[in-house]
Motif scaffolding. Structure first.
Motif, PDB file in Angstrom:
ATOM      1  N   ILE A 136     -24.724 -40.872 -33.991  1.00  0.00           N
ATOM      2  CA  ILE A 136     -24.439 -40.205 -35.254  1.00  0.00           C
ATOM      3  C   ILE A 136     -23.088 -40.824 -35.611  1.00  0.00           C
ATOM      4  CG2 ILE A 136     -23.299 -37.825 -36.190  1.00  0.00           C
ATOM      5  CD1 ILE A 136     -26.406 -37.781 -35.211  1.00  0.00           C
ATOM      6  N   VAL A 137     -23.062 -41.298 -36.880  1.00  0.00           N
ATOM      7  CA  VAL A 137     -21.930 -42.143 -37.420  1.00  0.00           C
ATOM      8  C   VAL A 137     -21.243 -41.446 -38.259  1.00  0.00           C
ATOM      9  CG1 VAL A 137     -21.682 -44.268 -38.623  1.00  0.00           C
ATOM     10  CG2 VAL A 137     -23.583 -44.236 -37.349  1.00  0.00           C
ATOM     11  N   ARG A 138     -19.865 -41.454 -38.222  1.00  0.00           N
ATOM     12  CA  ARG A 138     -18.902 -40.860 -38.904  1.00  0.00           C
ATOM     13  C   ARG A 138     -18.348 -41.729 -39.919  1.00  0.00           C
ATOM     14  NH1 ARG A 138     -16.313 -35.939 -39.487  1.00  0.00           N
ATOM     15  NH2 ARG A 138     -14.314 -36.104 -40.230  1.00  0.00           N
ATOM     16  N   THR A 139     -18.639 -41.271 -41.203  1.00  0.00           N
ATOM     17  CA  THR A 139     -17.994 -42.126 -42.308  1.00  0.00           C
ATOM     18  C   THR A 139     -17.861 -41.587 -43.611  1.00  0.00           C
ATOM     19  OG1 THR A 139     -18.488 -44.120 -43.807  1.00  0.00           O
ATOM     20  CG2 THR A 139     -20.528 -42.865 -42.941  1.00  0.00           C
ATOM     21  N   PRO A 140     -16.899 -41.512 -44.346  1.00  0.00           N
ATOM     22  CA  PRO A 140     -16.700 -40.949 -45.626  1.00  0.00           C
ATOM     23  C   PRO A 140     -17.246 -41.467 -46.778  1.00  0.00           C
ATOM     24  CG  PRO A 140     -14.653 -42.660 -44.996  1.00  0.00           C
ATOM     25  CD  PRO A 140     -15.670 -42.483 -43.774  1.00  0.00           C
ATOM     26  N   HIS A 141     -17.875 -42.844 -46.492  1.00  0.00           N
ATOM     27  CA  HIS A 141     -18.906 -43.309 -47.611  1.00  0.00           C
ATOM     28  C   HIS A 141     -20.197 -43.993 -46.943  1.00  0.00           C
ATOM     29  CE1 HIS A 141     -15.193 -43.344 -49.749  1.00  0.00           C
ATOM     30  NE2 HIS A 141     -14.513 -44.162 -48.872  1.00  0.00           N
ATOM     31  N   PRO A 142     -21.009 -42.896 -46.750  1.00  0.00           N
ATOM     32  CA  PRO A 142     -22.153 -43.004 -46.033  1.00  0.00           C
ATOM     33  C   PRO A 142     -23.270 -44.074 -46.866  1.00  0.00           C
ATOM     34  CG  PRO A 142     -22.220 -40.709 -46.896  1.00  0.00           C
ATOM     35  CD  PRO A 142     -20.883 -41.440 -46.884  1.00  0.00           C
ATOM     36  N   LEU A 143     -23.125 -44.136 -48.383  1.00  0.00           N
ATOM     37  CA  LEU A 143     -23.821 -44.957 -49.347  1.00  0.00           C
ATOM     38  C   LEU A 143     -23.502 -46.136 -49.168  1.00  0.00           C
ATOM     39  CD1 LEU A 143     -24.666 -42.475 -52.180  1.00  0.00           C
ATOM     40  CD2 LEU A 143     -25.750 -42.742 -50.057  1.00  0.00           C
ATOM     41  N   ARG A 144     -22.196 -46.696 -48.890  1.00  0.00           N
ATOM     42  CA  ARG A 144     -21.773 -47.910 -48.717  1.00  0.00           C
ATOM     43  C   ARG A 144     -22.127 -48.595 -47.370  1.00  0.00           C
ATOM     44  NH1 ARG A 144     -15.468 -47.099 -50.597  1.00  0.00           N
ATOM     45  NH2 ARG A 144     -15.677 -46.343 -52.450  1.00  0.00           N
ATOM     46  N   GLU A 145     -22.268 -47.601 -46.321  1.00  0.00           N
ATOM     47  CA  GLU A 145     -22.335 -48.117 -45.102  1.00  0.00           C
ATOM     48  C   GLU A 145     -24.162 -48.364 -45.004  1.00  0.00           C
ATOM     49  OE1 GLU A 145     -20.520 -48.406 -42.302  1.00  0.00           O
ATOM     50  OE2 GLU A 145     -19.218 -48.415 -44.046  1.00  0.00           O
ATOM     51  N   LEU A 146     -24.845 -47.781 -45.845  1.00  0.00           N
ATOM     52  CA  LEU A 146     -26.308 -48.043 -46.013  1.00  0.00           C
ATOM     53  C   LEU A 146     -26.533 -49.399 -46.718  1.00  0.00           C
ATOM     54  CD1 LEU A 146     -27.889 -44.697 -47.104  1.00  0.00           C
ATOM     55  CD2 LEU A 146     -28.403 -45.905 -45.147  1.00  0.00           C
ATOM     56  N   LEU A 147     -25.520 -49.702 -47.678  1.00  0.00           N
ATOM     57  CA  LEU A 147     -25.679 -50.898 -48.356  1.00  0.00           C
ATOM     58  C   LEU A 147     -25.421 -51.840 -47.516  1.00  0.00           C
ATOM     59  CD1 LEU A 147     -24.450 -50.355 -52.070  1.00  0.00           C
ATOM     60  CD2 LEU A 147     -26.708 -51.113 -51.307  1.00  0.00           C
ATOM     61  N   ALA A 148     -24.309 -52.161 -46.600  1.00  0.00           N
ATOM     62  CA  ALA A 148     -23.838 -52.931 -45.555  1.00  0.00           C
ATOM     63  C   ALA A 148     -24.880 -52.969 -44.325  1.00  0.00           C
ATOM     64  CB  ALA A 148     -22.575 -52.686 -45.273  1.00  0.00           C
ATOM     65  N   GLU A 149     -26.001 -52.059 -44.344  1.00  0.00           N
ATOM     66  CA  GLU A 149     -26.841 -51.932 -43.325  1.00  0.00           C
ATOM     67  C   GLU A 149     -26.251 -51.780 -41.851  1.00  0.00           C
ATOM     68  OE1 GLU A 149     -29.555 -55.539 -43.140  1.00  0.00           O
ATOM     69  OE2 GLU A 149     -30.168 -55.287 -45.212  1.00  0.00           O
ATOM     70  N   ARG A 150     -24.979 -50.826 -42.038  1.00  0.00           N
ATOM     71  CA  ARG A 150     -24.592 -50.255 -40.787  1.00  0.00           C
ATOM     72  C   ARG A 150     -24.955 -49.007 -40.427  1.00  0.00           C
ATOM     73  NH1 ARG A 150     -20.171 -53.514 -42.784  1.00  0.00           N
ATOM     74  NH2 ARG A 150     -19.346 -51.476 -43.972  1.00  0.00           N
ATOM     75  N   LEU A 151     -26.122 -48.494 -41.163  1.00  0.00           N
ATOM     76  CA  LEU A 151     -26.700 -47.074 -41.382  1.00  0.00           C
ATOM     77  C   LEU A 151     -27.960 -47.287 -41.560  1.00  0.00           C
ATOM     78  CD1 LEU A 151     -25.275 -44.151 -40.608  1.00  0.00           C
ATOM     79  CD2 LEU A 151     -24.988 -43.934 -43.173  1.00  0.00           C
ATOM     80  N   ASP A 152     -28.698 -46.067 -40.829  1.00  0.00           N
ATOM     81  CA  ASP A 152     -30.186 -46.118 -41.311  1.00  0.00           C
ATOM     82  C   ASP A 152     -30.528 -45.090 -42.168  1.00  0.00           C
ATOM     83  OD1 ASP A 152     -31.040 -48.269 -39.669  1.00  0.00           O
ATOM     84  OD2 ASP A 152     -30.400 -46.996 -37.968  1.00  0.00           O
ATOM     85  N   LEU A 153     -30.023 -43.872 -42.048  1.00  0.00           N
ATOM     86  CA  LEU A 153     -30.090 -42.662 -42.907  1.00  0.00           C
ATOM     87  C   LEU A 153     -28.818 -41.894 -43.078  1.00  0.00           C
ATOM     88  CD1 LEU A 153     -32.547 -40.887 -44.042  1.00  0.00           C
ATOM     89  CD2 LEU A 153     -32.701 -39.678 -41.812  1.00  0.00           C
ATOM     90  N   ALA A 154     -28.728 -41.492 -44.256  1.00  0.00           N
ATOM     91  CA  ALA A 154     -27.574 -40.426 -44.618  1.00  0.00           C
ATOM     92  C   ALA A 154     -28.100 -39.291 -45.343  1.00  0.00           C
ATOM     93  CB  ALA A 154     -26.569 -41.237 -45.421  1.00  0.00           C
ATOM     94  N   ILE A 155     -27.654 -38.028 -44.683  1.00  0.00           N
ATOM     95  CA  ILE A 155     -27.951 -36.748 -45.269  1.00  0.00           C
ATOM     96  C   ILE A 155     -26.763 -36.205 -46.213  1.00  0.00           C
ATOM     97  CG2 ILE A 155     -28.487 -34.257 -44.851  1.00  0.00           C
ATOM     98  CD1 ILE A 155     -29.492 -35.404 -41.954  1.00  0.00           C
ATOM     99  N   THR A 156     -27.118 -35.952 -47.363  1.00  0.00           N
ATOM    100  CA  THR A 156     -26.305 -35.811 -48.302  1.00  0.00           C
ATOM    101  C   THR A 156     -26.713 -34.819 -49.560  1.00  0.00           C
ATOM    102  OG1 THR A 156     -24.763 -36.848 -49.946  1.00  0.00           O
ATOM    103  CG2 THR A 156     -27.207 -37.655 -49.647  1.00  0.00           C
TER     104      THR A 156
END
Length: 296
Positions: A126-146
């Motif tokens: 479970i990744v805590r980030t204020p900018h999940p969509l940016r993390e998706l672009l950077a490929e540091r995240l697989d799925l964001a719930i928003t």
């Protein structure tokens, strides 16, 4: 009589989405092809799986029994697919999920529990980030719930999960508790307890600001459980998704009211965001489990 996995997926998709059009979009087929497939299956079964209403397709009693038996089969099929994928990708590759919106705390744990039971070999982070969509672009995240929003990049895909309703949560003795439905103007002069800065929220931009609502005060409290307890203590009112309030009712010291006179109230929708070019098998599995768990 042969019923294959394709039929089970179709039936579950229709039950989850509520329409053949939406289910066809989810499955990547045309609406006419899916409707014909459903008619063919119902003809072979000799039973109707769904009742067609004005707003959605509702499973019949037979359809509910069919779905009860379909879900374990689909779970096992997904488990096999994920096991094969994990052999290719390596079991050490974790599934990275961002669910930073604290309003998911009530409904997300059962989803994660099902995921763990089905795929115990897959690590979840479970990744805590204020900018999940940016993390998706950077490929540091697989799925964001928003909550739904405009995608910042063509590589990010947003797909709907389920609908929810924003409701007012009030102390049982609050003057507004006597109303069956609250209008935006009713919030003028009220003390609002909210989980984030109100002026940065979708609620403010879409519901409060257009109607010129002026609150007496706002208090930011990060956790829905704490918000409900403070409302119960008479420190103000709140606006929360119905799924975050759960089954609390007036006998426990609070009142829940719709906040829009429109039919269906003030509807919101949860979405899943992922990178189009980097979809692990666990992304599709997590989305499937969120939708199916929400139906139970």
């Amino acid at each position: 009589m042969e019923v294959d996995v394709r039929h089970l997926r179709m039936t579950l998709a229709i039950a989850e989405v509520g329409t053949t059009t939406g289910a066809a979009h989810e499955l990547g087929v045309t609406q006419s092809a899916l409707s014909q497939q459903l008619l063919d299956l119902e003809s072979r079964l000799g039973e109707r799986l769904f009742t067609r209403t004005a707003r959605r397709m509702v499973p019949t009693a037979f359809g509910e029994r069919f779905l009860e038996r379909a879900r374990p089969v689909l779970d096992e099929s997904a488990r096999m697919g994920t096991w094969l994928a994990s052999r290719r990708l390596g079991s050490a590759v974790p599934f990275r999920l961002s669910a930073d919106n604290v309003l998911t705390l009530r409904w997300l744990p059962p989803v994660l529990a099902r995921f763990r039971r089905l795929h115990p070999q897959v690590g979840v982070r479970i990744v805590r980030t204020p900018h999940p969509l940016r993390e998706l672009l950077a490929e540091r995240l697989d799925l964001a719930i928003t909550f739904p929003q405009d995608s910042p990049h063509a590589a990010i895909e947003l797909t709907p999960l389920f609908e929810d309703e924003m409701v007012a949560v009030l102390p049982a003795g609050h003057p507004l508790a006597r109303k069956r439905v609250l209008a935006p103007d009713d919030l003028n002069g009220q003390d609002l307890l909210y989980h984030m800065d109100v002026r940065s929220s979708v609620l403010y931009r879409r519901f409060l600001e257009p109607r010129g609502v002026r609150l007496a005060s706002t208090t930011v409290i990060e956790y829905p459980e704490a918000i409900v307890e403070l409302v119960r203590a008479g420190l103000g009112m709140s606006l929360l998704p119905r799924t975050s309030v759960g089954d609390r009712h007036e006998s426990r010291g609070i009142v829940v009211r719709p906040v829009s006179p429109r039919r269906g109230g003030y509807r919101i929708a949860w979405s899943a965001a992922f990178h189009r070019d980097r979809v692990t098998p666990w992304v599709e599995e997590a989305i499937r489990l969120i939708r199916s768990t929400r139906l139970r």
